[in-house]
Write a protein that holds these residues in place. Structure first.
Motif, mmCIF file in Angstrom:
data_model
loop_
_atom_site.group_PDB
_atom_site.id
_atom_site.type_symbol
_atom_site.label_atom_id
_atom_site.label_comp_id
_atom_site.label_asym_id
_atom_site.label_seq_id
_atom_site.Cartn_x
_atom_site.Cartn_y
_atom_site.Cartn_z
ATOM 1 N N PRO A 16 0.818 -1.206 0.000
ATOM 2 C CA PRO A 16 0.000 0.000 0.000
ATOM 3 C C PRO A 16 0.855 1.260 0.000
ATOM 4 N N ILE A 17 0.227 2.349 -0.373
ATOM 5 C CA ILE A 17 0.919 3.638 -0.389
ATOM 6 C C ILE A 17 1.278 4.059 1.023
ATOM 7 N N TYR A 18 2.497 4.511 1.166
ATOM 8 C CA TYR A 18 2.952 4.988 2.469
ATOM 9 C C TYR A 18 2.100 6.171 2.896
ATOM 10 N N GLY A 19 1.701 6.162 4.131
ATOM 11 C CA GLY A 19 0.960 7.295 4.658
ATOM 12 C C GLY A 19 -0.531 7.035 4.772
ATOM 13 N N GLU A 20 -1.073 6.000 4.143
ATOM 14 C CA GLU A 20 -2.475 5.687 4.312
ATOM 15 C C GLU A 20 -2.685 5.166 5.739
ATOM 16 N N PRO A 21 -3.761 5.604 6.385
ATOM 17 C CA PRO A 21 -3.976 5.193 7.780
ATOM 18 C C PRO A 21 -3.958 3.676 7.938
ATOM 19 N N GLY A 22 -3.202 3.214 8.894
ATOM 20 C CA GLY A 22 -3.183 1.796 9.215
ATOM 21 C C GLY A 22 -2.384 0.926 8.278
ATOM 22 N N THR A 23 -1.622 1.531 7.385
ATOM 23 C CA THR A 23 -0.842 0.727 6.431
ATOM 24 C C THR A 23 0.639 0.820 6.760
ATOM 25 N N PRO A 24 1.386 -0.243 6.476
ATOM 26 C CA PRO A 24 2.824 -0.227 6.754
ATOM 27 C C PRO A 24 3.578 0.596 5.721
ATOM 28 N N ASP A 25 4.785 0.904 6.041
ATOM 29 C CA ASP A 25 5.663 1.642 5.141
ATOM 30 C C ASP A 25 6.311 0.650 4.175
ATOM 31 N N PRO A 26 6.053 0.754 2.860
ATOM 32 C CA PRO A 26 6.622 -0.212 1.924
ATOM 33 C C PRO A 26 8.131 -0.145 1.849
ATOM 34 N N ILE A 27 8.692 1.017 2.119
ATOM 35 C CA ILE A 27 10.144 1.165 2.055
ATOM 36 C C ILE A 27 10.817 0.339 3.146
ATOM 37 N N ALA A 28 10.206 0.340 4.332
ATOM 38 C CA ALA A 28 10.772 -0.413 5.446
ATOM 39 C C ALA A 28 10.752 -1.916 5.176
ATOM 40 N N ALA A 29 9.745 -2.381 4.424
ATOM 41 C CA ALA A 29 9.605 -3.812 4.166
ATOM 42 C C ALA A 29 10.485 -4.300 3.027
ATOM 43 N N PHE A 30 10.893 -3.393 2.149
ATOM 44 C CA PHE A 30 11.555 -3.811 0.927
ATOM 45 C C PHE A 30 12.913 -4.484 1.118
ATOM 46 N N PRO A 31 13.828 -3.948 1.948
ATOM 47 C CA PRO A 31 15.179 -4.531 2.028
ATOM 48 C C PRO A 31 15.219 -6.008 2.349
ATOM 49 N N SER A 32 14.244 -6.511 3.096
ATOM 50 C CA SER A 32 14.270 -7.929 3.465
ATOM 51 C C SER A 32 14.028 -8.838 2.269
ATOM 52 N N ARG A 33 13.536 -8.270 1.149
ATOM 53 C CA ARG A 33 13.258 -9.075 -0.031
ATOM 54 C C ARG A 33 14.469 -9.220 -0.950
ATOM 55 N N VAL A 34 15.489 -8.399 -0.747
ATOM 56 C CA VAL A 34 16.674 -8.417 -1.613
ATOM 57 C C VAL A 34 17.785 -9.205 -0.930
ATOM 58 N N HIS A 35 18.285 -10.221 -1.598
ATOM 59 C CA HIS A 35 19.361 -11.049 -1.054
ATOM 60 C C HIS A 35 20.652 -10.723 -1.799
ATOM 61 N N LYS A 36 21.700 -10.444 -1.059
ATOM 62 C CA LYS A 36 22.979 -10.065 -1.666
ATOM 63 C C LYS A 36 24.075 -11.011 -1.188
ATOM 64 N N PHE A 37 24.928 -11.427 -2.116
ATOM 65 C CA PHE A 37 26.126 -12.161 -1.735
ATOM 66 C C PHE A 37 27.269 -11.734 -2.653
ATOM 67 N N VAL A 38 28.481 -11.960 -2.193
ATOM 68 C CA VAL A 38 29.678 -11.543 -2.924
ATOM 69 C C VAL A 38 30.582 -12.755 -3.119
ATOM 70 N N LEU A 39 30.975 -13.009 -4.360
ATOM 71 C CA LEU A 39 31.900 -14.102 -4.634
ATOM 72 C C LEU A 39 33.300 -13.745 -4.147
ATOM 73 N N LYS A 40 34.146 -14.742 -4.000
ATOM 74 C CA LYS A 40 35.505 -14.494 -3.512
ATOM 75 C C LYS A 40 36.297 -13.584 -4.439
ATOM 76 N N ASN A 41 35.943 -13.574 -5.723
ATOM 77 C CA ASN A 41 36.658 -12.709 -6.661
ATOM 78 C C ASN A 41 36.113 -11.270 -6.675
ATOM 79 N N GLY A 42 35.116 -10.988 -5.841
ATOM 80 C CA GLY A 42 34.602 -9.630 -5.701
ATOM 81 C C GLY A 42 33.334 -9.333 -6.478
ATOM 82 N N MET A 43 32.886 -10.257 -7.301
ATOM 83 C CA MET A 43 31.642 -10.034 -8.050
ATOM 84 C C MET A 43 30.465 -10.002 -7.075
ATOM 85 N N ARG A 44 29.604 -8.983 -7.232
ATOM 86 C CA ARG A 44 28.454 -8.822 -6.343
ATOM 87 C C ARG A 44 27.178 -9.276 -7.040
ATOM 88 N N VAL A 45 26.326 -9.976 -6.291
ATOM 89 C CA VAL A 45 25.104 -10.538 -6.855
ATOM 90 C C VAL A 45 23.919 -10.170 -5.968
#
Length: 483
Positions: A16-45
């Protein structure tokens, strides 16, 4: 990069749109959906799982672009992007052993200026080629939106595939990073020269933009065209491109973002099996980008062309990681976003002085200090000078009074509601994650930018306009009709 385009991906979570009464902030929820790892050679995924999606989008960004071209070899990053579609030792050829010998002979004939020999060798070479095989393999697998682009700050390679073709992507891309063959180099060089003629030499706006950047940047490579100067393009060699690849395509400079019907653990295994074996061998020569000196007086440049007049005005500003970045985004939209923006309301509709009057928060790149740019075309019988005065009058109003609270809140709300209204896709998501990870150094910068915009005040916008939009910090480029 304009913020609205960067934000649109959040819609894919149907939050939902941020700021609507009773709704969560979508920005706060987003980072948990992105998974990041780095290979030993430095490539980021970066991986974002969408189990319901039947497709997968890949965005591979390399932190190299027009900024990294050597002096006298402008356009090389762009040229190399073209060459990576020519195939590998196994793709695009019928017999690589024979082809390798011919490629060396073609280089020698080119350097000797032996056009007759070169024509003979090219005909012989054509017999060994499988033209466009790289593209055809992806197309047969159901690939869509296969593309690449070179900016000042990065080079990217993108494609979307059915989720049952994920392994194909890893095989194809690892192969062209390990075994690129720069075949048909000199033919492609002619293609790039023609591209330059179409986009710049015969384009009034292309010529104006090129002259504008060259005047605004006297030391920094943002002043060079990405496609390159004609004299540089015509002299670049296959050996130059090979050296560029070894120096600038080090695996540690690569970012891969994947969005769609995948699982992170599967992607990690594929990355380990295909990319981890590529050794990181950074160039022993430090890559130094010249620092642009402080501008201490207005600069003006004029371009003559058989075309209607137009105007560009630019002001030096810090790079995207600076604390003033959110205020620049808000200032840009106050001036020129939508029918109620100041430029449209006053200059275009009320006084009818100009058409297509706009403001851009950052150009031509964001990795280094760049420009806040404004532009447009005068509406007859008004002149470019009339338009420039009208634009400056609007800037002065912001500098003196700042935006109104109602105006500020509307722009900030519009920036966020555009997230929800925007059309979202796996492609957009993967590209934006890879862009910010590559150029800003961390994809989370996008989240910080959104949060920063929420806290921008009228005083912030006023201060930024007063600090940066000054006469001594200004570059003006005018396109006038040739007499």
């Amino acid at each position: 990069m304009k913020l609205i385009g960067a934000l649109s991906f959040i819609l894919i979570f149907h939050l939902p749109i941020y700021g609507e009464p009773g709704t969560p902030d979508p920005i706060a929820a987003f980072p948990s959906r992105v998974h990041k790892f780095v290979l030993k050679n430095g490539m980021r995924v970066l991986v974002l799982e969408r189990p319901e999606s039947q497709t997968v989008s890949f965005a591979m960004y390399v932190r190299t672009g027009g900024l990294d071209d050597e002096s006298g070899k402008s356009g090389l990053a762009h040229m190399f992007e073209h060459m990576l579609f020519k195939g590998t030792k196994t793709i695009g050829t019928k017999n690589y052993a024979k082809e390798a010998l011919l490629l060396d002979q073609i280089d020698q004939a080119e350097q000797a200026g032996d056009h007759k020999k070169l024509e003979e060798l090219n005909k012989e070479h054509e017999k060994l080629l499988e033209p466009e095989e790289y593209w055809r393999i992806y197309e047969r697998a159901g690939g869509q939106n296969l593309n690449a682009s070179t900016g000042y700050d990065f080079t990217n390679y993108t494609v979307s595939l059915p989720k049952n073709q994920v392994k194909l992507w890893f095989a194809m891309e690892a192969d062209r990073l390990k075994n690129p063959v720069l075949r048909e180099f000199y033919k492609e060089r002619s293609v790039v020269l023609e591209e330059r003629r179409m986009r710049i030499d015969t384009s009034p706006q292309g010529k104006l933009w090129e002259a504008f950047l060259a005047a605004a940047f006297v030391a920094h490579p943002y002043g060079r065209p990405i496609v390159g100067w004609e004299s540089d393009i015509s002299r670049v060699t296959r050996q130059d491109a090979t050296r560029f690849f070894k120096q600038h395509y080090d695996i540690s400079r690569l970012v891969l973002a994947i969005a769609g019907g995948v699982k992170t653990q599967d992607i990690q295994k594929l990355c380990e099996s295909h990319f981890a074996s590529i050794a990181s061998t950074p160039s022993p020569e430090e890559i130094r980008i010249p620092v642009e000196p402080l501008q201490e007086g207005e600069r003006r440049v004029q371009v003559e062309f058989d075309a209607e007049p137009s105007l560009l005005i630019g002001y030096h500003r810090p790079d995207m990681r600076h604390a003033d970045e959110p205020a620049f985004n808000v200032l840009q939209d106050i001036l020129s976003s939508g029918r109620t923006s100041r430029f449209n309301r006053t200059i275009v509709e009320k006084n009818r002085i100009g058409v297509g009057v706009w403001a851009g928060g950052s150009a031509p790149g964001e990795r280094d200090p760049n420009l806040f740019v404004m532009g447009g075309a005068p509406r007859a019988p008004h002149t470019v000078q009339d338009l420039e005065k009208a634009i400056w009058a609007e800037v002065e109003q912001i500098q003196k009074r700042g935006p109104t609270e109602a105006e500020l809140e509307k722009v900030k709300n519009n920036l966020e509601s555009a997230v929800i209204r925007g059309l979202a896709s796996n492609e957009g998501l993967a590209s934006q994650l890879a862009y910010y990870e590559s150029v800003a150094g961390d994809w989370n910068f996008l989240i910080q930018l959104i949060q920063g915009i929420r806290s921008v005040t009228a005083l912030d916008v006023k201060r930024v306009a007063q600090t940066y939009l000054t006469e001594s910090n200004r570059t003006v480029a005018v396109l006038r009709r040739k007499k």
